[in-house]
Design a protein around this motif. Sequence first.
Motif, short mmCIF file in Angstrom:
data_model
loop_
_atom_site.label_atom_id
_atom_site.label_comp_id
_atom_site.label_asym_id
_atom_site.label_seq_id
_atom_site.Cartn_x
_atom_site.Cartn_y
_atom_site.Cartn_z
N GLN A 148 -7.59 -3.41 -10.84
CA GLN A 148 -7.77 -2.11 -11.49
C GLN A 148 -6.73 -1.83 -12.57
OE1 GLN A 148 -9.08 1.18 -8.62
NE2 GLN A 148 -7.98 -0.22 -7.25
N ARG A 180 -3.68 10.95 -8.80
CA ARG A 180 -4.87 10.37 -8.16
C ARG A 180 -5.12 8.95 -8.66
NH1 ARG A 180 -6.94 15.72 -8.76
NH2 ARG A 180 -7.96 15.14 -10.72
N GLU A 181 -4.91 8.75 -9.95
CA GLU A 181 -5.10 7.41 -10.52
C GLU A 181 -4.09 6.42 -9.93
OE1 GLU A 181 -7.38 6.09 -12.66
OE2 GLU A 181 -8.46 7.97 -12.40
N ASN A 203 -3.59 -6.91 -9.67
CA ASN A 203 -4.39 -5.75 -9.31
C ASN A 203 -5.57 -5.67 -10.26
OD1 ASN A 203 -5.39 -2.99 -9.17
ND2 ASN A 203 -3.58 -2.52 -7.95
N ARG A 253 0.86 -1.19 0.00
CA ARG A 253 0.00 0.00 0.00
C ARG A 253 0.89 1.23 0.00
NH1 ARG A 253 -2.61 3.47 3.98
NH2 ARG A 253 -1.45 2.40 5.65
N LEU A 278 -2.66 6.60 -6.98
CA LEU A 278 -3.04 6.32 -5.60
C LEU A 278 -4.21 5.36 -5.52
CD1 LEU A 278 -2.64 9.92 -4.12
CD2 LEU A 278 -1.26 7.91 -3.56
N ARG A 279 -5.10 5.41 -6.53
CA ARG A 279 -6.24 4.49 -6.55
C ARG A 279 -5.83 3.05 -6.81
NH1 ARG A 279 -10.19 6.54 -10.90
NH2 ARG A 279 -11.00 4.43 -10.57
N SER A 334 -3.60 1.50 -5.27
CA SER A 334 -3.19 0.92 -3.99
C SER A 334 -4.43 0.42 -3.25
CB SER A 334 -2.47 1.99 -3.16
OG SER A 334 -2.15 1.53 -1.89
N GLN A 344 -0.90 1.85 -16.19
CA GLN A 344 -1.18 1.54 -14.78
C GLN A 344 -0.22 0.46 -14.28
OE1 GLN A 344 -5.30 0.55 -15.54
NE2 GLN A 344 -6.02 2.36 -14.43
N SER A 362 -4.33 14.59 -11.93
CA SER A 362 -5.25 13.49 -12.24
C SER A 362 -4.49 12.16 -12.31
CB SER A 362 -5.95 13.77 -13.58
OG SER A 362 -6.75 12.68 -13.96
#
Length: 616
Positions: free
Chosen positions: A112, A88-89, A110, A69, A91-92, A94, A118, A85
């Motif tokens: 996501q 933020r992506e 993952n 994390r 961090l998402r 994690s 990513q 932006s």
Amino acid sequence: MPFPKLIGTELEYEVKGRSRSQFWESTLLTIAGQPSKHFSPFLIRQNYTYKLNIAYLMNIEQLAIFRLRWFDWQVSGDLLPEAQSLLREILRLSPTYVQQDMKGHLQFANLQAIEGWQRQAIGSILWPFQFVREGRNVPTWRVFEAHYSAPVICRYRLVKTDRFIKIYNKAIEKVILSNEEKQMGKTHRFTGFLQYRFDSSGLLLSVHGTIAERVAMEGLPASYNEVCLKINLIRKNNINKSQLIKWRNEAQTVLKQARLYSLYAPPTETEQEKQRARALLGSITVQQLLDELESYRQQLPESPQERSNILTQMALKLESAIVLYSDSILPEIKKILYKIDSANDVYWMLLGVLSNSSLMEAHLLLVDQIHQSGSTEKQSAAARQIAQIQKPSLRIFEILWELDEKIKHEEVRKQLEVSLSILARKIYLSKKNNELFNRFTAWVIQHLAKAVESQQEAEQIHWLIVAGNWGHPDTLPFIERIARAGTPNTRSAAIEALRHQNPDPAIKLLEKLYPLEPLAHIRQNMVDILSQWWQKDAARKLIEHAAFGDPEPSVRKACILVLTNIASKHRDALDMLVRIAETNSMPSVRREAMMALASLHAQGITVPPIKSPSPE
């Protein structure tokens, strides 16, 4: 990374980084398909810090499972909205679950991380923590591992050891380039190193160092990226039992549902296709695209050049829309195909769009046009376009084969049979479904045998084309019968049908047919087909025989043409050209060979000195 005795432990690291990246506008535009001579650089500098928690959850057989994390990410200076932006992506993404093998290679899962960028972001966070051991107790070793931008060879070296600490340096020695990257003239190098400090128990205490990366494409400015890292262990905690159980359950769920990726996980072909499609369409909606298509269906400009440009751009946009919005656009394309009453330019453009798609749903629209359109002209066009499907499926092939028997119009049926033979070869070369294609071979042979017996020229030529596209050796006896005793047109088609055959039996057949063939243009075609098998001794000998012994100058000159085409790759073809120029018995052939050698010299190919032929 921690060792098994640390199960149920959470380690917290502080990561401080400084990066300097330079990209060139011309390089980015060229990669995007928009070549540019502008050399404006993009220079980005960043200082950042974040925290990274590594929770050691369990072992599964020989694998250690972690939960990673990252949080408290801070970047100095003002960030552009796009960069905010992107952060933020990241961090998402994690937390991420990580699997480590006995040597230290890391893989992550993952749910996501569905796009290449990513996965690269996750890989860049994980890579400093990937420490791959060689397996023997040696002070220096080299291993293959995955860096987030490429597969690499890393060198590890023990630089200090005592009772309390071990220090290692890790450097990237070599980047493993793919054959495609080598052909593009890509160079990719790393300099610098990372230094790892472990305590006496093997616990990672810190990672410090600088890694600089240089990437260049031939003829374009290089891009640079330099990262300076300071990673330190700041906390070590035990995970409470209920939390550990929860995270273990989450890990098992994610590892079961998500794909495991190594740290080098570039965009897949499908992801790249979607990226290109988004870039090409921009803000254009499906409805706007359909409105534009409808306007062109009703009227196109008179100028052929303008029409061609419009249809080309329209096709590119439609292909992109099918990649991104297939469910909404394909039904609308189907409706438009039925509105068009003839195989006009717009109709052909739409057929090309469908055959270029990798989706079976698009290919089924082509089948539908053969089956349902009601216009022989449109059916024939769709049957012809079927052959252009780049990645045909077995199911589409089977559907078309079943449809062939139901088609009553001879022109449409014959066109579909030719397309079927082309699709069969494409699928067989990639999938080799023997049972299906044994049946297809028997079907082709049955019809070819009937054509031989019928002695009808049109039927023989048609089934020779089908057999030639398919290229199965069991068709050779029937091809030989026609090549020996057919009309000039059928003999020519029989020779052409050898082009996709296995070389050895085809060359043996040509050795028998060449001295029997009375027509020079058919012998010329024999020479052309033989040239694709130049590396076979028997093919070279037969071309040489034709070049020096054929009674027709046109056949000898055909030999010169094929030798010129392959001389840059095959030195012995160049040598044969030289011998023709020096010793051929026909002066016109010698002159032709001299001109061919001059042309090769002008292309930069080293041509040996030519001896003058003896006087006539």
